[in-house]
Write a protein that holds these residues in place. Structure first.
Motif, short mmCIF file in Angstrom:
data_model
loop_
_atom_site.label_atom_id
_atom_site.label_comp_id
_atom_site.label_asym_id
_atom_site.label_seq_id
_atom_site.Cartn_x
_atom_site.Cartn_y
_atom_site.Cartn_z
N GLN A 148 25.22 -38.02 -98.88
CA GLN A 148 25.74 -36.79 -98.27
C GLN A 148 24.59 -35.90 -97.80
O GLN A 148 24.66 -35.31 -96.71
N GLU A 149 23.55 -35.78 -98.61
CA GLU A 149 22.40 -34.95 -98.25
C GLU A 149 21.74 -35.46 -96.97
O GLU A 149 21.41 -34.68 -96.07
N ILE A 201 17.55 -45.19 -98.48
CA ILE A 201 18.24 -44.55 -97.37
C ILE A 201 17.81 -45.23 -96.07
O ILE A 201 16.62 -45.34 -95.78
N SER A 202 18.77 -45.69 -95.29
CA SER A 202 18.49 -46.32 -94.00
C SER A 202 19.22 -45.55 -92.91
O SER A 202 20.40 -45.20 -93.07
N TYR A 203 18.53 -45.27 -91.82
CA TYR A 203 19.15 -44.51 -90.73
C TYR A 203 18.39 -44.77 -89.43
O TYR A 203 17.27 -45.29 -89.42
N TYR A 204 19.01 -44.39 -88.32
CA TYR A 204 18.39 -44.49 -87.01
C TYR A 204 17.84 -43.13 -86.59
O TYR A 204 18.50 -42.11 -86.77
N THR A 205 16.63 -43.12 -86.05
CA THR A 205 16.06 -41.90 -85.51
C THR A 205 16.63 -41.66 -84.12
O THR A 205 17.34 -42.51 -83.56
N HIS A 223 27.79 -42.24 -89.49
CA HIS A 223 28.16 -43.58 -89.94
C HIS A 223 26.99 -44.54 -89.85
O HIS A 223 27.06 -45.65 -90.38
N SER A 224 25.89 -44.16 -89.20
CA SER A 224 24.74 -45.05 -89.09
C SER A 224 23.81 -44.95 -90.30
O SER A 224 22.83 -45.65 -90.39
N ILE A 225 24.13 -44.06 -91.23
CA ILE A 225 23.29 -43.86 -92.41
C ILE A 225 23.89 -44.62 -93.59
O ILE A 225 25.09 -44.55 -93.83
N THR A 226 23.05 -45.33 -94.29
CA THR A 226 23.51 -46.03 -95.49
C THR A 226 22.62 -45.65 -96.67
O THR A 226 21.45 -45.29 -96.49
N ALA A 227 23.18 -45.72 -97.84
CA ALA A 227 22.43 -45.47 -99.07
C ALA A 227 22.74 -46.60 -100.04
O ALA A 227 23.89 -46.77 -100.46
#
Length: 253
Positions: A59-60, A22-26, A5-9
């Motif tokens: 999704q990827e 694509i935004s996400y937390y490492t 849920h922390s990933i957005t596109a």
């Protein structure tokens, strides 16, 4: 692991070209963004297609960032693996691993900036092709490379850094049969004659008379020789540990 849920596109565009951001937390909590260029244009009435592309990429990337190896370069990972296994292998074994990884594998993959997660069979295949065709490396040496790479990637799979081992699907060259070369009697006599008085004379004679390997010859001590019975006992070898002149004596028994 990073929660999905922390990933957005998100959809954006530069001039007439659509991009997906694509935004996400490492794993260390840092927010990262990646702009992915599409082949869709704003002027081409591609709103439905760009939305499908956005969902597909979301999704990827949700699958991708599950794994700890998504951002780590393969070159950095295999160096970390080398340090992890160091306490569990013999110094001579580690020396061999270190030579292959630091002087062949790491420079090639670091130049190409391939991450652990992005590593594919064709990347490894191309590395082997390059080393054989361009650098003249033998098939047997390639098999040594592969043994190291495969072990490292197996560890990455077990550690849930990648979903599978790409080295499993690489075509390997056939092992070359070693054909030994040897001196004729005349050549051996000439060598022994030329070595008289040289510092390696004893080494050459031990090799010629007893068929000893280099490490066995260096491992011979005065205590190995029975002058009364005129015998010599080979009870240990000397192997290079890879340090500054460091040697490691090992028993044969």
């Amino acid at each position: 692991m990073t929660a999905n849920h922390s990933i957005t596109a998100n959809i954006s565009h530069k001039k007439d070209i659509y991009y997906i951001i694509i935004s996400y937390y490492t794993n260390d909590g840092k927010r990262k963004q990646k702009w992915i260029k599409t082949n869709l244009t704003v002027s081409g009435n591609n709103k439905r297609k760009i939305e499908q592309t956005r969902l597909s990429l979301l999704q990827e990337w949700q699958e991708k960032v599950k794994y700890a190896g998504s951002d780590m370069l393969f070159a950095d990972f295999i160096l970390e693996w080398l340090e992890i296994i160091k306490p569990n292998v013999r110094p001579t074994t580690f020396y061999g691993y270190n030579q292959v990884i630091n002087y062949a594998v790491v420079p090639y993959f670091r130049d190409r900036k391939i991450t652990l997660y992005e590593l594919k069979p064709y990347h490894i295949q191309e590395f082997y092709r390059h080393r054989m065709i361009d650098d003249g490396i033998s098939a047997n040496t390639i098999l040594h490379y592969h043994a190291n790479i495969h072990k490292a990637l197996d560890y990455a799979v077990r550690s849930e850094m990648i979903p599978n081992n790409p080295a499993d699907r690489v075509e390997l060259p056939k092992k070359q049969k070693h054909i030994a070369n040897y001196y004729t009697q005349a050549e051996l006599n000439a060598l022994i004659d030329k070595s008289k008085g040289h510092k390696l004379e004893t080494v050459i004679r031990l090799a010629a008379w007893f068929g000893l390997r280099r490490g066995e010859i260096i491992g011979v001590r005065w205590s190995s020789i029975d002058f009364d019975n005129k015998t010599i006992s080979i009870t240990g070898t000397i192997k290079d540990r890879g340090g500054k002149g460091e040697k490691n004596r090992q028993s044969l028994f």
